[in-house]
Design a protein around this motif. Structure first.
Motif, PDB file in Angstrom:
ATOM      1  N   ALA A 106      -5.745   5.647   1.908  1.00 25.22           N
ATOM      2  CA  ALA A 106      -7.027   6.253   1.519  1.00 25.22           C
ATOM      3  C   ALA A 106      -6.920   7.776   1.492  1.00 25.22           C
ATOM      4  O   ALA A 106      -7.489   8.432   0.617  1.00 25.22           O
ATOM      5  N   LEU A 107      -6.173   8.349   2.451  1.00 22.38           N
ATOM      6  CA  LEU A 107      -5.962   9.800   2.456  1.00 22.38           C
ATOM      7  C   LEU A 107      -5.292  10.258   1.175  1.00 22.38           C
ATOM      8  O   LEU A 107      -5.693  11.245   0.556  1.00 22.38           O
ATOM      9  N   HIS A 108      -4.237   9.552   0.788  1.00 20.40           N
ATOM     10  CA  HIS A 108      -3.497   9.954  -0.407  1.00 20.40           C
ATOM     11  C   HIS A 108      -4.282   9.726  -1.690  1.00 20.40           C
ATOM     12  O   HIS A 108      -4.173  10.495  -2.634  1.00 20.40           O
ATOM     13  N   ALA A 109      -5.072   8.680  -1.717  1.00 19.01           N
ATOM     14  CA  ALA A 109      -5.831   8.366  -2.923  1.00 19.01           C
ATOM     15  C   ALA A 109      -7.069   9.235  -3.080  1.00 19.01           C
ATOM     16  O   ALA A 109      -7.381   9.684  -4.175  1.00 19.01           O
ATOM     17  N   CYS A 110      -7.779   9.484  -1.971  1.00 19.38           N
ATOM     18  CA  CYS A 110      -9.102  10.104  -2.064  1.00 19.38           C
ATOM     19  C   CYS A 110      -9.229  11.434  -1.349  1.00 19.38           C
ATOM     20  O   CYS A 110     -10.225  12.125  -1.515  1.00 19.38           O
ATOM     21  N   GLY A 111      -8.254  11.775  -0.516  1.00 22.88           N
ATOM     22  CA  GLY A 111      -8.287  13.059   0.169  1.00 22.88           C
ATOM     23  C   GLY A 111      -8.848  12.982   1.577  1.00 22.88           C
ATOM     24  O   GLY A 111      -9.615  12.085   1.920  1.00 22.88           O
ATOM     25  N   ARG A 112      -8.414  13.939   2.360  1.00 19.76           N
ATOM     26  CA  ARG A 112      -8.800  14.021   3.773  1.00 19.76           C
ATOM     27  C   ARG A 112     -10.315  14.208   3.935  1.00 19.76           C
ATOM     28  O   ARG A 112     -10.935  13.657   4.832  1.00 19.76           O
ATOM     29  N   ARG A 113     -10.921  14.972   3.043  1.00 14.32           N
ATOM     30  CA  ARG A 113     -12.355  15.239   3.150  1.00 14.32           C
ATOM     31  C   ARG A 113     -13.170  13.954   3.040  1.00 14.32           C
ATOM     32  O   ARG A 113     -14.045  13.681   3.854  1.00 14.32           O
ATOM     33  N   ARG A 114     -12.873  13.148   2.041  1.00  8.37           N
ATOM     34  CA  ARG A 114     -13.655  11.924   1.824  1.00  8.37           C
ATOM     35  C   ARG A 114     -13.417  10.928   2.955  1.00  8.37           C
ATOM     36  O   ARG A 114     -14.359  10.273   3.419  1.00  8.37           O
ATOM     37  N   VAL A 115     -12.167  10.791   3.402  1.00  6.87           N
ATOM     38  CA  VAL A 115     -11.862   9.867   4.494  1.00  6.87           C
ATOM     39  C   VAL A 115     -12.583  10.296   5.767  1.00  6.87           C
ATOM     40  O   VAL A 115     -13.240   9.490   6.427  1.00  6.87           O
ATOM     41  N   THR A 116     -12.494  11.574   6.099  1.00  4.14           N
ATOM     42  CA  THR A 116     -13.130  12.077   7.319  1.00  4.14           C
ATOM     43  C   THR A 116     -14.652  11.921   7.236  1.00  4.14           C
ATOM     44  O   THR A 116     -15.300  11.555   8.219  1.00  4.14           O
ATOM     45  N   THR A 117     -15.216  12.165   6.069  1.00  5.21           N
ATOM     46  CA  THR A 117     -16.657  12.005   5.878  1.00  5.21           C
ATOM     47  C   THR A 117     -17.064  10.541   6.057  1.00  5.21           C
ATOM     48  O   THR A 117     -18.072  10.244   6.716  1.00  5.21           O
ATOM     49  N   ALA A 118     -16.284   9.618   5.509  1.00  7.51           N
ATOM     50  CA  ALA A 118     -16.594   8.190   5.657  1.00  7.51           C
ATOM     51  C   ALA A 118     -16.524   7.776   7.125  1.00  7.51           C
ATOM     52  O   ALA A 118     -17.385   7.026   7.608  1.00  7.51           O
ATOM     53  N   LEU A 143       0.835  -1.207   0.000  1.00  5.35           N
ATOM     54  CA  LEU A 143       0.000   0.000   0.000  1.00  5.35           C
ATOM     55  C   LEU A 143       0.869   1.257   0.000  1.00  5.35           C
ATOM     56  O   LEU A 143       0.573   2.221  -0.702  1.00  5.35           O
ATOM     57  N   LEU A 144       1.940   1.251   0.789  1.00  8.50           N
ATOM     58  CA  LEU A 144       2.831   2.414   0.823  1.00  8.50           C
ATOM     59  C   LEU A 144       3.549   2.588  -0.507  1.00  8.50           C
ATOM     60  O   LEU A 144       3.747   3.714  -0.971  1.00  8.50           O
ATOM     61  N   GLU A 145       3.945   1.502  -1.133  1.00  9.48           N
ATOM     62  CA  GLU A 145       4.616   1.580  -2.434  1.00  9.48           C
ATOM     63  C   GLU A 145       3.674   2.109  -3.502  1.00  9.48           C
ATOM     64  O   GLU A 145       4.083   2.831  -4.400  1.00  9.48           O
ATOM     65  N   ARG A 146       2.435   1.729  -3.404  1.00  6.58           N
ATOM     66  CA  ARG A 146       1.436   2.138  -4.393  1.00  6.58           C
ATOM     67  C   ARG A 146       1.132   3.634  -4.294  1.00  6.58           C
ATOM     68  O   ARG A 146       0.796   4.258  -5.281  1.00  6.58           O
ATOM     69  N   GLY A 147       1.239   4.186  -3.093  1.00  6.59           N
ATOM     70  CA  GLY A 147       0.983   5.606  -2.906  1.00  6.59           C
ATOM     71  C   GLY A 147      -0.491   5.938  -2.938  1.00  6.59           C
ATOM     72  O   GLY A 147      -1.089   6.212  -1.922  1.00  6.59           O
ATOM     73  N   SER A 148      -1.077   5.911  -4.110  1.00  5.70           N
ATOM     74  CA  SER A 148      -2.497   6.219  -4.268  1.00  5.70           C
ATOM     75  C   SER A 148      -3.185   5.033  -4.930  1.00  5.70           C
ATOM     76  O   SER A 148      -3.160   4.899  -6.148  1.00  5.70           O
ATOM     77  N   PRO A 149      -3.784   4.170  -4.128  1.00  7.08           N
ATOM     78  CA  PRO A 149      -4.452   3.012  -4.719  1.00  7.08           C
ATOM     79  C   PRO A 149      -5.698   3.435  -5.515  1.00  7.08           C
ATOM     80  O   PRO A 149      -6.224   4.524  -5.314  1.00  7.08           O
ATOM     81  N   LEU A 191      -3.023  12.693   9.572  1.00  6.74           N
ATOM     82  CA  LEU A 191      -1.631  12.487   9.169  1.00  6.74           C
ATOM     83  C   LEU A 191      -1.244  13.488   8.087  1.00  6.74           C
ATOM     84  O   LEU A 191      -2.076  13.851   7.248  1.00  6.74           O
ATOM     85  N   PRO A 192       0.020  13.903   8.067  1.00  6.16           N
ATOM     86  CA  PRO A 192       0.455  14.791   6.990  1.00  6.16           C
ATOM     87  C   PRO A 192       0.449  14.041   5.656  1.00  6.16           C
ATOM     88  O   PRO A 192       0.728  12.837   5.609  1.00  6.16           O
ATOM     89  N   LEU A 193       0.117  14.732   4.610  1.00  2.85           N
ATOM     90  CA  LEU A 193       0.108  14.162   3.271  1.00  2.85           C
ATOM     91  C   LEU A 193       1.473  14.456   2.644  1.00  2.85           C
ATOM     92  O   LEU A 193       1.887  15.610   2.577  1.00  2.85           O
ATOM     93  N   ARG A 194       2.164  13.420   2.205  1.00  2.45           N
ATOM     94  CA  ARG A 194       3.566  13.552   1.811  1.00  2.45           C
ATOM     95  C   ARG A 194       3.799  13.260   0.335  1.00  2.45           C
ATOM     96  O   ARG A 194       3.169  12.368  -0.234  1.00  2.45           O
ATOM     97  N   ALA A 195       4.762  13.978  -0.208  1.00  4.60           N
ATOM     98  CA  ALA A 195       5.129  13.791  -1.613  1.00  4.60           C
ATOM     99  C   ALA A 195       5.680  12.394  -1.861  1.00  4.60           C
ATOM    100  O   ALA A 195       5.477  11.825  -2.938  1.00  4.60           O
ATOM    101  N   ASN A 196       6.390  11.808  -0.891  1.00  8.70           N
ATOM    102  CA  ASN A 196       6.940  10.469  -1.119  1.00  8.70           C
ATOM    103  C   ASN A 196       5.866   9.382  -1.098  1.00  8.70           C
ATOM    104  O   ASN A 196       6.143   8.233  -1.409  1.00  8.70           O
ATOM    105  N   ARG A 197       4.644   9.715  -0.736  1.00  8.52           N
ATOM    106  CA  ARG A 197       3.538   8.759  -0.748  1.00  8.52           C
ATOM    107  C   ARG A 197       2.650   8.948  -1.989  1.00  8.52           C
ATOM    108  O   ARG A 197       1.948   8.052  -2.381  1.00  8.52           O
ATOM    109  N   SER A 198       2.668  10.135  -2.556  1.00  6.42           N
ATOM    110  CA  SER A 198       1.844  10.412  -3.728  1.00  6.42           C
ATOM    111  C   SER A 198       2.437  11.596  -4.489  1.00  6.42           C
ATOM    112  O   SER A 198       2.691  12.644  -3.902  1.00  6.42           O
TER     113      SER A 198
END
Length: 163
Positions: A84-96, A50-56, A121-128
């Motif tokens: 999920a944060l990196h793929a879909c954003g903080r808004r969607r995760v928090t809403t879910a 999952l970490l390697e994928r960055g944004s599933p 969590l901070p959103l990082r360039a090395n993850r996405s």
């Protein structure tokens, strides 16, 4: 803490949720692992991919949220929230998570509260790559102040009349 939580199975819904994320990643089903440890084994197995994928892809969102909400370990549910944060954003995760807190079972409401901590969590360039310099990401995907306000309203104790 019950036996299921000590050995890693957590709530009854955690093993199938972890197995679904592993299936989406084409990981083995951990058939040789004892049943009472299989869910935690799968949770550990999905972390690196999952970490390697960055944004599933989108199809991962619901299984990631289910695994995060049902994971009994507040530190390890991060492994499902962060992608999920990196793929879909903080808004969607928090809403879910807020939806789980409002309408879920007692276990899901508790899990949503645990997972919400990881949603900051901070959103990082090395993850996405979208967070790297020059990356493009709609800032609205990560704007979640109004959802945080709704969360606080939902969890606030009722007002008491001081009559």
């Amino acid at each position: 803490m019950g036996d299921e939580e000590r050995n890693g199975a957590g709530t009854p819904a955690f093993p199938p949720a972890a197995a679904e994320v592993a299936r989406l990643l084409d990981l083995d089903d951990a058939a040789g692992v004892p049943e009472d440890r299989r869910a935690r084994h799968l949770a550990h197995a999905v972390r690196a991919p999952l970490l390697e994928r960055g944004s599933p892809p989108e199809e991962f969102f619901a299984p990631l949220m289910a695994a995060a909400v049902h994971d009994p370990d507040p530190g390890l549910c991060r492994w499902f929230v962060e992608p999920a944060l990196h793929a879909c954003g903080r808004r969607r995760v928090t809403t879910a998570l807020l939806d789980h807190a409002r309408t879920g079972t007692d276990a899901e409401r508790a899990g949503a509260r645990r997972a919400r901590y990881c949603a900051h969590l901070p959103l990082r360039a090395n993850r996405s790559a979208v967070y790297a310099p020059g990356g493009t990401r709609d800032p609205a995907l990560d704007e979640s102040h109004d959802v945080a306000d709704r969360w606080l309203q939902h969890t606030a104790p009722p007002d008491r009349d001081e009559k």
